[in-house]
Design a protein around this motif. Structure first.
Motif, mmCIF file in Angstrom:
data_model
loop_
_atom_site.group_PDB
_atom_site.id
_atom_site.type_symbol
_atom_site.label_atom_id
_atom_site.label_comp_id
_atom_site.label_asym_id
_atom_site.label_seq_id
_atom_site.Cartn_x
_atom_site.Cartn_y
_atom_site.Cartn_z
ATOM 1 N N GLU A 1 -46.685 17.806 24.823
ATOM 2 C CA GLU A 1 -45.293 17.685 24.379
ATOM 3 C C GLU A 1 -44.522 16.603 25.136
ATOM 4 O OE1 GLU A 1 -45.639 21.362 27.085
ATOM 5 O OE2 GLU A 1 -46.763 20.439 25.423
ATOM 6 N N GLU A 2 -45.078 16.117 26.247
ATOM 7 C CA GLU A 2 -44.430 15.045 27.005
ATOM 8 C C GLU A 2 -45.165 13.709 26.896
ATOM 9 O OE1 GLU A 2 -44.000 16.296 31.050
ATOM 10 O OE2 GLU A 2 -43.009 18.192 30.525
ATOM 11 N N ALA A 3 -46.277 13.695 26.198
ATOM 12 C CA ALA A 3 -47.166 12.524 26.226
ATOM 13 C C ALA A 3 -46.513 11.262 25.672
ATOM 14 C CB ALA A 3 -48.446 12.840 25.461
ATOM 15 N N LEU A 4 -45.782 11.378 24.573
ATOM 16 C CA LEU A 4 -45.205 10.181 23.946
ATOM 17 C C LEU A 4 -44.134 9.536 24.819
ATOM 18 C CD1 LEU A 4 -44.996 11.097 20.148
ATOM 19 C CD2 LEU A 4 -46.821 9.945 21.410
ATOM 20 N N SER B 1 -51.722 9.872 9.782
ATOM 21 C CA SER B 1 -51.671 11.334 9.657
ATOM 22 C C SER B 1 -53.062 11.932 9.431
ATOM 23 C CB SER B 1 -50.740 11.743 8.512
ATOM 24 O OG SER B 1 -51.203 11.213 7.281
ATOM 25 N N ASP B 2 -54.054 11.098 9.076
ATOM 26 C CA ASP B 2 -55.421 11.582 8.886
ATOM 27 C C ASP B 2 -56.193 11.643 10.204
ATOM 28 O OD1 ASP B 2 -57.577 12.468 7.138
ATOM 29 O OD2 ASP B 2 -58.536 10.530 7.507
ATOM 30 N N MET B 3 -55.566 11.251 11.302
ATOM 31 C CA MET B 3 -56.253 11.314 12.588
ATOM 32 C C MET B 3 -56.583 12.764 12.955
ATOM 33 S SD MET B 3 -54.656 8.375 15.114
ATOM 34 C CE MET B 3 -52.971 8.960 15.084
ATOM 35 N N VAL B 4 -57.759 12.946 13.497
ATOM 36 C CA VAL B 4 -58.150 14.274 13.971
ATOM 37 C C VAL B 4 -57.290 14.664 15.174
ATOM 38 C CG1 VAL B 4 -60.054 15.669 14.871
ATOM 39 C CG2 VAL B 4 -60.520 13.872 13.163
ATOM 40 N N PHE B 5 -57.115 13.725 16.084
ATOM 41 C CA PHE B 5 -56.282 13.924 17.273
ATOM 42 C C PHE B 5 -55.140 12.915 17.219
ATOM 43 C CE2 PHE B 5 -60.736 14.809 18.333
ATOM 44 C CZ PHE B 5 -60.649 16.157 18.644
ATOM 45 N N GLY B 6 -53.901 13.408 17.196
ATOM 46 C CA GLY B 6 -52.746 12.535 17.155
ATOM 47 C C GLY B 6 -52.551 11.806 18.466
ATOM 48 N N VAL B 7 -51.641 10.850 18.471
ATOM 49 C CA VAL B 7 -51.402 10.037 19.666
ATOM 50 C C VAL B 7 -51.006 10.905 20.857
ATOM 51 C CG1 VAL B 7 -49.945 8.240 20.670
ATOM 52 C CG2 VAL B 7 -50.823 7.976 18.337
ATOM 53 N N ASP B 8 -50.165 11.893 20.628
ATOM 54 C CA ASP B 8 -49.752 12.772 21.728
ATOM 55 C C ASP B 8 -50.939 13.525 22.325
ATOM 56 O OD1 ASP B 8 -49.921 14.037 19.266
ATOM 57 O OD2 ASP B 8 -48.260 15.411 19.626
ATOM 58 N N GLU B 9 -51.820 14.013 21.449
ATOM 59 C CA GLU B 9 -53.013 14.719 21.931
ATOM 60 C C GLU B 9 -53.933 13.786 22.717
ATOM 61 O OE1 GLU B 9 -54.675 17.779 18.904
ATOM 62 O OE2 GLU B 9 -53.723 16.222 17.701
#
Length: 290
Positions: free
Chosen positions: A150-153, A222-230
């Motif tokens: 939740e803080e990654a971005l 949006s098709d990414m398995v893992f989003g940028v934050d993850e």
């Protein structure tokens, strides 16, 4: 803000894209380069905005360059790390008959792979299966270690287009992908480094690869398995990310490798590839025999 690196008198220089053109920051009194801007974060961006706003209009006009006249460099010229994520789009995993990863698959490139917009890229003699991969590049702006998702971005400075070029025959020669990913020029990056505030949600951006005018890849992050934050959070649990580190977040379906064997035509001498991402511009390179 859209920042870029270019070559002036044989030296790396920092530019900012404005409505008037590309402002050569060095011509209006700043000694900052791109890595300085990234490390300085919001304070440095505010300083650059003030500098442009306070510069006499005639002086600013003289410092403006036409983008078409630039010798472009990679928008992040000297990253500490280039970390890549494999098989991170569901449909790309499916087209290559690979399972959806349970964890991000990480590998790396080196600085020898970096090149800029409109630069010619040599197809190595060692490969006959050079493939394109449209990808979103994430550029770290604040040191990140054990960062929660939740803080990654908050640790991201900005985003750019990147082509994760892959020599498939070299990549598949062993079970380690490095060789096929790290030949010279295999990471064109740019044209701009777009700050996070201007890019918006990185997990909802349209992404394309266009080869000789034909759209080969057309998808959405949006098709990414893992989003940028993850991804940022996951990597930070295993290694410290520092300002200027670049993360390549994977490619969608439509690469040559995913086509039926009879339709697989890899990049050839004279081909032109454009990677286009919503809000981030378009990165174009031409390919020639080594």
């Amino acid at each position: 803000m859209k920042l870029l690196s270019f070559v002036r008198d044989g030296q790396e220089a920092l530019g900012i894209l404005t409505e008037q053109g590309v402002v050569d920051i060095g011509r209006i009194g700043s000694k900052l380069d791109m890595m300085d801007a990234i490390a300085g974060g919001k304070d440095t961006l505010a300083e650059l905005k003030r500098l442009i706003a306070d510069t006499d209009p005639d002086t600013l006009s003289e410092a403006c360059l036409e983008p078409s006249a630039l010798e472009w460099g990679p928008c992040v010229p000297r990253p500490n790390k280039i970390i890549c994520v494999g098989l991170n789009y569901r449909k790309h995993a499916e087209e290559t008959n690979a399972p959806i990863p349970e964890y991000p698959i990480l590998f790396n490139k080196f600085n020898n792979t970096l090149t800029g917009h409109l630069r010619t890229i040599a197809i190595p003699k060692a490969t006959s299966r050079l493939d394109y991969e449209a990808e979103l590049a994430v550029v770290i702006g604040r040191t990140a270690k054990d960062v929660p998702r939740e803080e990654a971005l908050q640790h991201v400075f900005g985003y750019a287009c990147v082509n994760d070029l892959s020599a498939r025959d070299l990549q598949m020669r062993t079970n380690q992908w490095l060789l096929g990913k790290s030949c010279d020029g295999f990471c064109p990056l740019g044209p701009y480094l777009v700050t996070a505030d201007e890019a918006g949600n990185p997990n909802e951006l349209a992404i394309k690869a266009i080869v000789n005018g034909e759209v080969r890849q057309s998808s959405n992050t949006s098709d990414m398995v893992f989003g940028v934050d993850e991804i940022v959070s996951y990597i930070s649990q295993h290694m410290t990310l520092v300002p200027g580190d670049v993360i390549l977040t994977g490619t969608p379906e439509g690469v040559v490798l995913g086509l039926p064997p009879e339709r697989q035509v890899y990049l050839q001498h004279g081909d032109e590839v454009t990677i286009e991402i919503e809000k981030l511009g378009a990165l174009t390179n031409r390919f020639v025999k080594e």
